[in-house]
Write a protein that holds these residues in place. Structure first.
Motif, short mmCIF file in Angstrom:
data_model
loop_
_atom_site.label_atom_id
_atom_site.label_comp_id
_atom_site.label_asym_id
_atom_site.label_seq_id
_atom_site.Cartn_x
_atom_site.Cartn_y
_atom_site.Cartn_z
N GLU A 1 0.83 -1.21 0.00
CA GLU A 1 0.00 0.00 0.00
C GLU A 1 0.87 1.27 0.00
O GLU A 1 0.58 2.25 -0.68
CB GLU A 1 -0.92 0.01 1.23
CG GLU A 1 -2.09 -0.97 1.15
CD GLU A 1 -2.99 -0.73 -0.06
OE1 GLU A 1 -3.32 0.44 -0.34
OE2 GLU A 1 -3.33 -1.72 -0.74
N GLU A 2 1.96 1.18 0.79
CA GLU A 2 2.87 2.33 0.87
C GLU A 2 3.55 2.58 -0.48
O GLU A 2 3.70 3.73 -0.91
CB GLU A 2 3.93 2.05 1.94
CG GLU A 2 4.70 3.30 2.35
CD GLU A 2 5.73 3.05 3.44
OE1 GLU A 2 6.73 3.76 3.43
OE2 GLU A 2 5.53 2.13 4.26
N ILE A 3 3.96 1.47 -1.14
CA ILE A 3 4.60 1.57 -2.46
C ILE A 3 3.63 2.18 -3.48
O ILE A 3 3.99 3.06 -4.26
CB ILE A 3 5.12 0.19 -2.94
CG1 ILE A 3 6.33 -0.24 -2.09
CG2 ILE A 3 5.51 0.22 -4.41
CD1 ILE A 3 6.67 -1.70 -2.19
N LYS A 4 2.38 1.68 -3.42
CA LYS A 4 1.35 2.22 -4.33
C LYS A 4 1.16 3.71 -4.11
O LYS A 4 1.09 4.49 -5.05
CB LYS A 4 0.01 1.49 -4.08
CG LYS A 4 -0.11 0.14 -4.77
CD LYS A 4 -1.48 -0.44 -4.48
CE LYS A 4 -1.64 -1.85 -5.05
NZ LYS A 4 -2.94 -2.44 -4.66
N SER A 5 1.06 4.08 -2.82
CA SER A 5 0.86 5.49 -2.46
C SER A 5 2.04 6.35 -2.93
O SER A 5 1.86 7.43 -3.49
CB SER A 5 0.71 5.60 -0.94
OG SER A 5 0.65 6.92 -0.54
N THR A 6 3.28 5.81 -2.71
CA THR A 6 4.49 6.53 -3.13
C THR A 6 4.53 6.70 -4.65
O THR A 6 4.87 7.77 -5.15
CB THR A 6 5.75 5.78 -2.64
OG1 THR A 6 5.65 5.56 -1.24
CG2 THR A 6 7.01 6.58 -2.94
N CYS A 7 4.17 5.60 -5.35
CA CYS A 7 4.14 5.66 -6.83
C CYS A 7 3.15 6.70 -7.32
O CYS A 7 3.42 7.45 -8.26
CB CYS A 7 3.77 4.29 -7.40
SG CYS A 7 5.10 3.09 -7.26
N LYS A 8 1.98 6.73 -6.63
CA LYS A 8 0.94 7.70 -7.00
C LYS A 8 1.44 9.12 -6.77
O LYS A 8 1.25 10.01 -7.61
CB LYS A 8 -0.32 7.43 -6.17
CG LYS A 8 -1.58 8.07 -6.73
CD LYS A 8 -2.79 7.68 -5.90
CE LYS A 8 -4.04 8.35 -6.42
NZ LYS A 8 -5.23 7.99 -5.61
#
Length: 303
Positions: free
Chosen positions: A248-255
């Motif tokens: 979730e953190e990676i997704k958020s960072t990518c976003k």
């Protein structure tokens, strides 16, 4: 320092003059440095009254091992010698976080770690007031106080345990489990990161584990893996949720990065548009001036 300042004034780029690979065991530079340091200590012991009152032990790169491990080995050897005094105070200088764990594992009560406060130094250096601050800022880590905090952390486990409460044995177990967060020699588990609360998980797991055990997990550096399995099981249960949080953190960072890139791109497009508009405006005004001049000359002639 004087030589560096002099070379800088003469236009030499000091950064390009020294190869940092030279600061490695086995290099000519480190060999010469060891000779120089030994000579320096000898000279100071002869000429300086303050140096005559102290014992100096120097171990260069010719002696295997990292600096902090050599220091702690010296303390352990001293502790097992006939000259050992129980209330001896030790002050160790170093930024390496491993020094904290190594100091705890000596079970010495009076160790102080002196280190530069790099966060404060950086903050002062970037002070918006414009004042330049080149001072060195230091802080102490009192290992004795840290030991007290850790004892307070586990004290409530005392009535729940089937065996004698011993803070020294608890510290050994705690340090063993901190290995999973990684150190200079071991990579951390992907799901065990201090920034995502790994230390808190270790405290929690060990507290849940202690009432189920009939003795501590480690003893004199040896690990009882039948007892350690309980912790491993808890780590495995935690792993899936930790991986989900990381995803979730990676997704958020990518976003966030995507949005950031989009904003940067928009800014660049707007900058290019503004430049083009400026060029157009310039041409328009030039045309206006040229046309105006021609029209005026034609008007005068016709008049």
């Amino acid at each position: 320092q004087e030589a560096i300042d002099l070379l800088s004034q003469q236009g030499y780029d000091i950064k390009d003059m020294f190869n940092s690979d030279s600061i490695s065991a086995g290099t000519e530079f480190m060999f010469n440095l060891s000779i120089y340091m030994n000579k320096y200590i000898e000279d100071k012991k002869k000429s300086d009254e303050d140096w005559k009152k102290i014992n100096v032990l120097f171990t260069g790169s010719d002696v295997p091992g990292e600096g902090e491990h050599k220091i702690l080995e010296y303390i352990r050897n001293y502790k097992s010698s006939n000259e050992y005094v129980s209330n001896t105070k030790h002050c160790i200088y170093g930024l390496d976080a491993d020094l904290i764990m190594l100091s705890l594992i000596t079970h010495e009560a009076n160790i102080v770690i002196l280190r530069e406060d790099s966060f404060l130094k950086k903050k002062k250096a970037n002070d918006s007031s414009g004042k330049k601050d080149d001072k060195d800022y230091y802080e102490f880590i009192l290992v004795s106080v840290l030991r007290e905090y850790l004892e307070l952390e586990f004290l409530d486990m005392k009535p729940k345990m089937k065996f004698d409460y011993n803070i020294e044995r608890i510290l050994d177990d705690f340090i063993f489990f901190c290995f999973f967060i990684g150190n200079d020699f071991l990579p951390n588990l992907n799901t065990m990161d201090i920034e995502t609360g790994a230390l808190g998980h270790i405290f929690s797991f060990y507290k849940r584990c202690l009432p189920q055990l009939d003795d501590y997990i480690t003893y004199h550096g040896k690990i009882d893996f039948t007892k350690a399995k309980l912790i491993f099981k808890m780590l495995a249960e935690q792993e899936l949720s930790s991986l989900s949080e990381m995803l979730e953190e990676i997704k958020s960072t990518c976003k966030e990065n995507k949005m950031k890139k989009k904003h940067i791109l928009n800014d660049k497009i707007n900058e290019i548009k503004a430049k083009k508009m400026q060029v157009k405006k310039g041409k328009f005004y030039e045309d206006l001036r040229t046309k105006g001049k021609t029209e005026m000359e034609k008007f005068k002639k016709e008049k």
